[in-house]
Motif scaffolding. Structure first.
Motif, short mmCIF file in Angstrom:
data_model
loop_
_atom_site.label_atom_id
_atom_site.label_comp_id
_atom_site.label_asym_id
_atom_site.label_seq_id
_atom_site.Cartn_x
_atom_site.Cartn_y
_atom_site.Cartn_z
N ALA A 167 -47.32 18.36 38.60
CA ALA A 167 -47.92 17.18 39.22
C ALA A 167 -47.07 15.94 38.98
O ALA A 167 -46.88 15.11 39.89
N SER A 168 -46.52 15.79 37.78
CA SER A 168 -45.69 14.62 37.49
C SER A 168 -44.39 14.65 38.28
O SER A 168 -43.92 13.61 38.77
N VAL A 169 -43.79 15.83 38.43
CA VAL A 169 -42.55 15.94 39.20
C VAL A 169 -42.79 15.60 40.66
O VAL A 169 -41.97 14.93 41.31
N VAL A 170 -43.92 16.03 41.21
CA VAL A 170 -44.23 15.70 42.61
C VAL A 170 -44.38 14.19 42.79
O VAL A 170 -43.85 13.60 43.76
N GLY A 205 -44.10 9.22 31.67
CA GLY A 205 -44.84 9.41 30.43
C GLY A 205 -45.75 10.62 30.46
O GLY A 205 -45.86 11.36 29.47
N SER A 206 -46.39 10.87 31.59
CA SER A 206 -47.23 12.06 31.73
C SER A 206 -46.39 13.33 31.67
O SER A 206 -46.82 14.34 31.07
N ALA A 207 -45.20 13.31 32.25
CA ALA A 207 -44.33 14.48 32.19
C ALA A 207 -43.87 14.75 30.75
O ALA A 207 -43.82 15.91 30.32
N LEU A 208 -43.56 13.70 30.00
CA LEU A 208 -43.15 13.89 28.61
C LEU A 208 -44.28 14.48 27.77
O LEU A 208 -44.06 15.36 26.92
N CYS A 209 -45.50 13.99 28.00
CA CYS A 209 -46.65 14.56 27.28
C CYS A 209 -46.84 16.03 27.62
O CYS A 209 -47.16 16.85 26.75
N SER A 210 -46.66 16.37 28.88
CA SER A 210 -46.83 17.77 29.30
C SER A 210 -45.79 18.67 28.66
O SER A 210 -46.07 19.82 28.32
N VAL A 211 -44.57 18.17 28.49
CA VAL A 211 -43.52 18.97 27.86
C VAL A 211 -43.82 19.21 26.39
O VAL A 211 -43.55 20.29 25.84
N VAL A 251 -52.83 16.47 33.40
CA VAL A 251 -53.08 16.87 34.78
C VAL A 251 -53.77 15.75 35.55
O VAL A 251 -53.46 15.51 36.72
N ALA A 252 -54.71 15.07 34.89
CA ALA A 252 -55.47 14.03 35.58
C ALA A 252 -54.64 12.77 35.82
O ALA A 252 -54.86 12.06 36.81
N GLY A 253 -53.68 12.48 34.94
CA GLY A 253 -52.88 11.27 35.11
C GLY A 253 -52.13 11.22 36.43
O GLY A 253 -52.23 10.23 37.17
#
Length: 339
Positions: free
Chosen positions: A71-74, A102-108, A293-295
């Motif tokens: 979702a963050s990459v999109v 920031g959301s992508a970093l948290c997901s990683v 996911v929600a971010g």
């Protein structure tokens, strides 16, 4: 996830477990009495709390991480692609890009913090995961608060240097606030967890969580109500991004309560109360993980709403003048078409 119904036969190693233990003085000399009746010790036994996030919850961590990264990459591709329309989130593209990053970093960082990956961690990787997870979450909260105050002054033009410098400063502050919990993390039995001996560092982290995730949104709401009552400006700006705090507000509140319990400022006299606190802490952590996911979904909703508001209304076609005739005058229009 974790099974709360299974019996516990040993003392828990989790730092989030209960604090109702026997004093060492009360346990001295028990070995000298082989016929000692242990029935009276059952009531004084440690308060064992179940946990929702044990090694069986690894699929939840992996699924939340994968969905959050996708979702963050999109969102990042839609914001940074040269083919994206310019009216897409005018004046907010820098903010949304930072929030998506920031959301992508948290997901990683989510799978590294999962309790099911035994033997896959080392101390440095554990430190890095806690720094990325908490630093990115702090940065997102500070950016949303900053945007709420500066949103009415940002137009569709180029981003001022002041805003760029402020964004860099907020990221530095977020990383600085994540240092205590980073130093308090360690690997135990191959798992990335928090060391039980670092009470001061965890207390500092609890204060940071309380300030960023609890006091900041409450302060924004209070400032919004005060400015509206006094009629002195639109700041702070309320939008759909404020829903992001719903995923972290319980985490900040419960970490603050747990810090008060561990420092003996707040005493829990009953085991069910302690068990309820431990269970709520697990639920708050689950909610914080779901923000990955929600971010991006909140960013997409804000971007779509901003793009709709930025689309100009098409003007009605004006009536074209009639071409002049050979004599220089206007040719008269026929009153009716020939049959």
């Amino acid at each position: 996830m974790g099974n709360c119904l299974r019996p516990v036969n040993s003392f828990p190693d989790d730092d989030n477990s209960s604090h109702l233990f026997l004093e060492d003085e009360q346990l001295e000399g028990l070995d000298d009495y082989p016929d000692y009746n242990y029935s009276g010790m059952d009531a004084a036994a440690p308060c064992h709390s179940c946990t929702l996030l044990d090694p069986s919850s690894l699929p939840f961590y992996v699924l939340a991480s994968v969905l959050g990264i996708l979702a963050s990459v999109v969102i990042l591709f839609a914001l940074l692609s040269p083919r994206s329309p310019r009216q897409l989130c005018p004046g907010r593209r820098l903010l949304l890009t930072q929030l998506a990053a920031g959301s992508a970093l948290c997901s990683v960082a989510v799978p590294i913090l999962a309790p099911g990956l035994q033997g896959a961690h080392n101390t440095y990787l554990c430190h890095l995961a806690h720094l990325v997870w908490n630093g990115s979450a702090f940065a997102q909260a500070l950016l949303i608060g900053c945007h709420a105050c500066l949103g009415p002054t940002l137009g569709p033009g180029p981003v001022p240097r002041l805003v760029l410098g402020l964004s860099v400063g907020l990221w530095k502050l977020a990383v600085l606030l994540a240092v205590p919990i980073t130093l308090a993390s360690d690997t135990s039995n191959g798992l990335c967890s928090l060391a039980s001996s670092q009470g001061v560092l965890k207390l500092l982290h609890s204060a940071s969580l309380w300030a960023i995730f609890v006091l900041l949104p409450l302060g924004l709401l209070g400032a919004k109500g005060l400015t509206r009552a006094l009629g002195r400006g639109p700041c702070p700006w309320v939008d759909v991004l404020w829903l992001w705090f719903l995923f972290w507000w319980p985490h900040g509140v419960l970490w603050g309560l747990d810090a008060l319990v561990r420092s003996r400022i707040l005493v829990l006299s009953s085991c069910p109360t302690q068990q309820a606190l431990d269970l709520l802490l697990s639920l708050a952590e689950v909610l914080a993980i779901l923000h990955c996911v929600a971010g991006p979904l909140l960013l997409a909703a804000l971007c779509r709403r901003a793009a709709r508001g930025a689309l100009p209304s098409l003007p009605l076609p004006a009536s074209q003048p009639s071409p002049p005739d050979a004599l220089g005058g206007k040719s008269p229009l026929p009153s009716s078409l020939p049959a």
